[in-house]
Design a protein around this motif. Structure first.
Motif, PDB file in Angstrom:
ATOM      1  N   THR A 177       0.823  -1.209   0.000  1.00 44.36           N
ATOM      2  CA  THR A 177       0.000   0.000   0.000  1.00 44.36           C
ATOM      3  C   THR A 177       0.857   1.258   0.000  1.00 44.36           C
ATOM      4  O   THR A 177       0.363   2.359  -0.161  1.00 44.36           O
ATOM      5  N   HIS A 178       2.160   1.080   0.235  1.00 46.19           N
ATOM      6  CA  HIS A 178       3.088   2.210   0.213  1.00 46.19           C
ATOM      7  C   HIS A 178       4.508   1.678  -0.028  1.00 46.19           C
ATOM      8  O   HIS A 178       4.725   0.460  -0.022  1.00 46.19           O
ATOM      9  N   THR A 179       5.448   2.579  -0.259  1.00 49.45           N
ATOM     10  CA  THR A 179       6.826   2.143  -0.501  1.00 49.45           C
ATOM     11  C   THR A 179       7.590   1.995   0.814  1.00 49.45           C
ATOM     12  O   THR A 179       8.740   1.545   0.812  1.00 49.45           O
ATOM     13  N   VAL A 219       7.394   8.005  -3.780  1.00 50.89           N
ATOM     14  CA  VAL A 219       8.838   7.979  -3.548  1.00 50.89           C
ATOM     15  C   VAL A 219       9.050   8.008  -2.043  1.00 50.89           C
ATOM     16  O   VAL A 219       8.579   8.908  -1.354  1.00 50.89           O
ATOM     17  N   GLU A 220       9.717   6.976  -1.532  1.00 45.61           N
ATOM     18  CA  GLU A 220      10.050   6.898  -0.113  1.00 45.61           C
ATOM     19  C   GLU A 220      11.455   7.443   0.068  1.00 45.61           C
ATOM     20  O   GLU A 220      12.290   7.314  -0.842  1.00 45.61           O
ATOM     21  N   GLY A 221      11.719   8.052   1.218  1.00 49.57           N
ATOM     22  CA  GLY A 221      13.084   8.495   1.502  1.00 49.57           C
ATOM     23  C   GLY A 221      13.468   8.042   2.894  1.00 49.57           C
ATOM     24  O   GLY A 221      12.616   7.952   3.784  1.00 49.57           O
ATOM     25  N   LEU A 222      14.723   7.701   3.087  1.00 49.75           N
ATOM     26  CA  LEU A 222      15.183   7.277   4.415  1.00 49.75           C
ATOM     27  C   LEU A 222      16.638   7.684   4.590  1.00 49.75           C
ATOM     28  O   LEU A 222      17.474   7.411   3.720  1.00 49.75           O
ATOM     29  N   LEU A 223      16.895   8.382   5.698  1.00 43.11           N
ATOM     30  CA  LEU A 223      18.276   8.732   6.007  1.00 43.11           C
ATOM     31  C   LEU A 223      18.556   8.336   7.457  1.00 43.11           C
ATOM     32  O   LEU A 223      17.833   8.746   8.361  1.00 43.11           O
ATOM     33  N   ILE A 224      19.540   7.508   7.651  1.00 43.98           N
ATOM     34  CA  ILE A 224      19.897   7.059   8.998  1.00 43.98           C
ATOM     35  C   ILE A 224      21.373   7.341   9.220  1.00 43.98           C
ATOM     36  O   ILE A 224      22.203   6.983   8.365  1.00 43.98           O
ATOM     37  N   ASP A 225      21.661   8.012  10.322  1.00 46.70           N
ATOM     38  CA  ASP A 225      23.069   8.306  10.615  1.00 46.70           C
ATOM     39  C   ASP A 225      23.150   8.769  12.065  1.00 46.70           C
ATOM     40  O   ASP A 225      22.147   8.702  12.787  1.00 46.70           O
ATOM     41  N   LYS A 226      24.308   9.273  12.467  1.00 44.70           N
ATOM     42  CA  LYS A 226      24.397   9.793  13.837  1.00 44.70           C
ATOM     43  C   LYS A 226      24.096  11.295  13.797  1.00 44.70           C
ATOM     44  O   LYS A 226      24.425  11.968  12.824  1.00 44.70           O
ATOM     45  N   ASN A 227      23.464  11.790  14.863  1.00 42.22           N
ATOM     46  CA  ASN A 227      23.163  13.231  14.977  1.00 42.22           C
ATOM     47  C   ASN A 227      22.366  13.785  13.798  1.00 42.22           C
ATOM     48  O   ASN A 227      22.721  14.811  13.225  1.00 42.22           O
TER      49      ASN A 227
END
Ligand code: DAH
Length: 347
Positions: A177-179, A219-227
């Motif tokens: 139903t979504h990305t 369009v899905e977006g994902l950003l994972i990092d420190k701070n």
């Protein structure tokens, strides 16, 4: 006697071939000599009256003559054809300035065009472009994203179920139903840090009208990092929209609810037409609704195998289809997947 006629046939015919100057006469002569009712066939019919010895020599001789004549006819035909062609070229007028016939060339669908532009902009900001299955398990589409079974949040997205056996650990199969499920899939596969976008097709059990379709693109977006903070999200989105619409675009955040983020946001951008002053298109608010976003919920990080104490990040999801409608001023979403050339040829 057949033998003497056989002997004279070759020089006689060669002499005739020599004199011929057009293809039609040559063809007639070939039939007359080598055809089914031709002279050579006729002579071969007489072979049965000969002694065995003579039969053999006569047969060999006739075959040799046949081959020679065939080759003579072929050579002459070739010569006459070449001559005819060069004569035709001498008299024919060939206008090299005349415009040619333009071959019909297809072009990229408006949806793909905008998708490629979005991919380009994000690539340049260091995001990788990911893909995921359109037939998804309930686990990745819901549970893994902190939407438990029977939770009322499931009603936000009605689903098409697939009637097929599937590993019960992951629940039933659904058309995604979504990305967002690709968030968890990518975290599990690559771990942190991560910077991705996921363009793709999604499906909802929905009544269709000018602004709703059962199939559309997100369009899905994902950003994972420190701070990582929401300030980074704002910067990335303003860069995206300003480049996409080739004019200065501003973004604003409002509180919103999505189970997979905390805090959750609704994101708007300044109206392209009135630049925030207020007009009919933005219903006099100065803003256009754009998408959902937020800081990734710790349960989602855990589903992806990432330690929430070490890493955090944000996610967003927007409707690519809606963006295309806005970009080109298209007033009916159903046109996009209609394959109607009267619509498509306008792009
Ligand atoms: N998946 C949501 C939808 O289809 C959109 C969305 C909202 C995606 C918030 C996100 C997010 O990643 O953080 O309605």
């Amino acid at each position: 006697m057949p033998a003497s006629t056989l002997q004279s046939l070759l020089p006689e015919t060669l002499a005739k071939i020599e004199k011929i100057s057009d293809l039609k006469t040559l063809e007639n002569l070939e039939v007359e000599v080598l055809g089914r009712k031709g002279k050579l066939t006729d002579m071969l019919r007489g072979i049965k009256d000969l002694s065995d010895d003579k039969k053999k020599t006569f047969g060999q001789e006739a075959n040799k003559i046949k081959l020679e004549l065939e080759s003579a006819f072929a050579q002459k035909r070739d010569k006459l054809e070449k001559k005819a062609l060069s004569e035709k070229l001498k008299t024919e007028i060939f206008d090299i300035t005349e415009p040619g016939i333009k071959p019909e060339v297809g072009h990229v669908h408006p949806l793909s065009k905008v998708q490629w532009e979005v991919e380009n902009i994000f690539s340049q900001m260091g995001f990788a472009i990911m893909d995921g299955p359109e037939i998804e398990s309930e686990y990745f589409n819901f549970e893994g994203l902190n939407i438990p079974a029977h939770h009322p949040a499931r009603d936000m997205q009605d689903t098409f179920f697939i009637d097929k056996e599937h590993d019960p650990k992951f629940g039933k199969l659904v058309l995604r139903t979504h990305t967002s499920p690709v968030q968890v899939r990518t975290m599990q596969k690559y771990g942190a840090p991560l910077r991705i976008i996921v363009p793709g097709r999604v499906f909802r059990y929905e009544a269709t009208d000018a602004s709703h379709d059962t199939t559309f693109d997100q369009v899905e977006g994902l950003l994972i990092d420190k701070n990582i903070s929401l300030a980074h999200l704002k910067g990335v989105l303003e860069e995206l929209l300003t480049r996409l619409f080739r004019q200065k675009v501003v973004v604003r955040f409002r509180p919103g609810y999505f189970p997979f983020v905390e805090p959750g946001l609704e994101v708007d951008f300044s109206c392209l037409l009135c630049e925030g002053k207020g007009c009919r298109v933005c219903k006099h608010s100065g803003w256009m609704e754009f998408m959902g976003a937020g800081m990734v919920h710790e349960n989602v990080l855990k589903s992806g195998g990432i330690d929430p104490k070490e890493y955090q990040g944000w996610a967003f999801g927007f409707g690519l289809t809606r963006l295309v409608l806005m970009r080109y001023g298209i007033d009916d979403i159903r046109l996009l997947k209609s394959s109607d050339p009267r619509f498509l040829e306008q792009f």
